[in-house]
Design an enzyme around this catalytic site. Structure first.
Site, short mmCIF file in Angstrom:
data_model
loop_
_atom_site.label_atom_id
_atom_site.label_comp_id
_atom_site.label_asym_id
_atom_site.label_seq_id
_atom_site.Cartn_x
_atom_site.Cartn_y
_atom_site.Cartn_z
N PHE A 129 -11.04 49.25 33.65
CA PHE A 129 -9.82 49.66 34.34
C PHE A 129 -9.72 51.18 34.29
O PHE A 129 -9.87 51.77 33.22
CB PHE A 129 -8.60 49.02 33.71
CG PHE A 129 -7.36 49.17 34.54
CD1 PHE A 129 -7.23 48.49 35.73
CD2 PHE A 129 -6.34 50.02 34.14
CE1 PHE A 129 -6.10 48.63 36.52
CE2 PHE A 129 -5.21 50.18 34.93
CZ PHE A 129 -5.08 49.48 36.11
N ASP A 201 -9.73 46.07 24.90
CA ASP A 201 -8.54 46.00 25.74
C ASP A 201 -8.37 44.53 26.15
O ASP A 201 -9.22 43.97 26.84
CB ASP A 201 -8.70 46.89 26.97
CG ASP A 201 -7.45 46.95 27.84
OD1 ASP A 201 -6.63 46.02 27.76
OD2 ASP A 201 -7.30 47.92 28.61
N TYR A 226 2.85 42.42 30.05
CA TYR A 226 3.53 42.06 31.30
C TYR A 226 2.67 41.21 32.23
O TYR A 226 3.09 40.88 33.34
CB TYR A 226 4.01 43.31 32.04
CG TYR A 226 2.97 44.37 32.31
CD1 TYR A 226 2.05 44.24 33.34
CD2 TYR A 226 2.92 45.52 31.53
CE1 TYR A 226 1.11 45.22 33.59
CE2 TYR A 226 1.98 46.51 31.77
CZ TYR A 226 1.08 46.36 32.80
OH TYR A 226 0.14 47.33 33.04
N LYS A 227 1.49 40.81 31.81
CA LYS A 227 0.66 39.94 32.63
C LYS A 227 0.86 38.49 32.16
O LYS A 227 1.89 37.90 32.41
CB LYS A 227 -0.79 40.38 32.56
CG LYS A 227 -1.03 41.82 33.07
CD LYS A 227 -2.51 42.16 33.05
CE LYS A 227 -2.75 43.64 33.32
NZ LYS A 227 -2.32 44.07 34.67
N ARG A 375 -8.16 39.11 44.91
CA ARG A 375 -8.06 38.65 43.52
C ARG A 375 -6.92 37.64 43.40
O ARG A 375 -5.81 37.89 43.84
CB ARG A 375 -7.80 39.85 42.61
CG ARG A 375 -8.00 39.59 41.14
CD ARG A 375 -7.85 40.87 40.33
NE ARG A 375 -6.46 41.34 40.34
CZ ARG A 375 -5.96 42.18 39.44
NH1 ARG A 375 -6.74 42.68 38.50
NH2 ARG A 375 -4.71 42.56 39.50
#
Length: 414
Positions: A129, A201, A226-227, A375
């Site tokens: 990322f 991560d 938050y995912k 995605r």
């Protein structure tokens, strides 16, 4: 060949199906973007109002003690710990993923400078990322001590890239674009074989796949809430430090909440001996309180059950898309092997962005990532098998009828 009836049967026999009722999902939406922003737990709004009206509005500053505000980062860390293979008192929830990566990397480099001062290389994936790479670039430029970032194009290159010059390895366990799941234990062992430290991560794996940080003997881990953890937009992140490194864990962002006696108001910083030394300043209490609601959902299940459904959902989506859209030039970039797959599925297509926008207009929310990636995230807590069927069928219809605008103007947030 799987049918809609089969999907209905899967839903009727799904042991996690009842958890869907805990989320505020719009009736006209199929939400396949929980890998970017998790859905809102229904209890979150009530909890937010409790904090705002009672704890803040009525109890005011007394809530730091009476409502347990001060201990919230640690208490939430203990709730999260079982989901990532950590023990109580090893995790705190605080700050952002990027800031926590900065802390972990700074601590790792400092430790290596003491033990292996010749090590000046940090290894990561080119497809990591971007903000992780930006943080690494930033810290190496800021230190000005000859550190360099070494990027690999594939995890297969790690065995060559990780050598005696490497101080730290920074990897995301599930790749944000492709959904590839890395072997944490084997990759950690590879780093340790060359006396390198590893930072994981877990942003796309915490709450979606089983994680065993202690079992893999990882060194540090960070990730967002938050995912798949459903903590709310921009929710504070988490940081874990292996107990064997905690006494040496120091970072440049030392703040009063990480002080051994924060209310003594001393002029010099003395870090607390606990994981709270990873904290910086005063915490965002309302945001932290909502994370507790997201984590509470996992009390009704376990990661084995979550993983089993995740694999079933992603297997089904891949099967349906390839079964019904085989003539439309889609290329699967997510690994088929279960051991190498996270909880989202990605396909390449030259008009991926436009197709995603067409799906969104039909109430099917996936997302787009450069370059040309569609995605789709599958959150076992609330994604149904009929969601998968209907999403794949809508994708087929859009492709069969060219129901998308090739020149759709792009916006920056999806």
């Amino acid at each position: 060949m799987t049918t809609a009836y089969d999907c209905l049967q899967h839903d009727q026999h799904d042991p996690l199906a009842s958890l869907r009722e805990q989320f505020a999902l719009p009736a006209d939406v199929i939400y396949l973007d929980g890998n970017s922003l998790g859905a809102q737990p229904k209890a979150a709004a009530k909890r937010a109002m409790q904090v705002i009206e009672q704890e803040w509005g009525t109890d005011l500053i007394r809530s730091w003690n009476s409502a347990g505000w001060f201990d919230l980062p640690s208490r939430l860390g203990d709730l999260l710990a079982p989901l990532i293979g950590a023990n109580p008192a090893e995790v705190v929830i605080t700050d952002s993923t990027s800031i926590n990566l900065f802390k972990a990397l700074a601590a790792a480099l400092q430790l290596q400078a003491q033990q292996h001062p010749q090590k000046k290389v940090i290894v990561s994936e080119r497809s990591n990322f971007p903000t992780d790479l930006y943080i690494i670039e930033g810290i190496t430029q800021w230190l000005q001590r000859g550190y360099e970032l070494r990027l690999v194009d594939s995890v297969s290159e790690l065995s060559i890239a990780v050598d005696q010059d490497v101080a730290a390895v920074v990897l995301t366990q599930v790749n944000y674009r492709s959904g590839e799941l890395l072997d944490m234990a084997a990759t950690t062992a590879l780093a340790h074989a060359h006396d390198a430290l590893i930072i994981w991560d877990l942003s796309h794996s915490a709450g979606a796949v089983p994680v065993d940080l202690n079992g893999a003997r990882a060194d540090y881990a960070i990730g967002c809430c938050y995912k798949y953890l459903n903590g709310g937009p921009g929710a504070p992140a988490f940081i874990w430090v292996a107990p064997r490194h905690l006494a040496d864990f120091q970072h440049p962002l030392s703040g009063w909440w990480g002080h051994t006696s924060p209310f003594a108001m001393q002029s010099g910083f003395i870090p607390t001996p606990s994981i709270r030394r990873a904290l910086c300043g005063t915490q965002p209490i309302i945001s932290l309180a909502l994370i507790e609601i997201g984590l509470a959902t996992f009390k009704s299940t376990d990661m084995t059950a979550v993983r089993k459904k995740s694999l079933h959902l992603t297997d089904l989506f891949i099967e349906l898309v390839e079964q019904n859209c085989s003539t439309h030039g889609l290329e699967l970039i997510t690994p088929r092997a279960h051991a190498k797959r996270g909880s989202h599925v990605s396909f390449l297509h030259p008009h991926a962005y436009s197709i995603i926008q067409a799906l969104i207009r039909r109430g099917i929310i996936g997302d787009y990532r450069e370059p040309s990636v569609m995605r789709f995230g599958f959150t076992p807590l609330y994604t149904s098998y009929m969601d998968v069927w209907n999403a794949a069928d809508a994708l087929r219809d859009i492709l069969d009828n060219n129901s998308y605008e090739i020149n759709t103007p792009r916006y920056t947030v999806t």
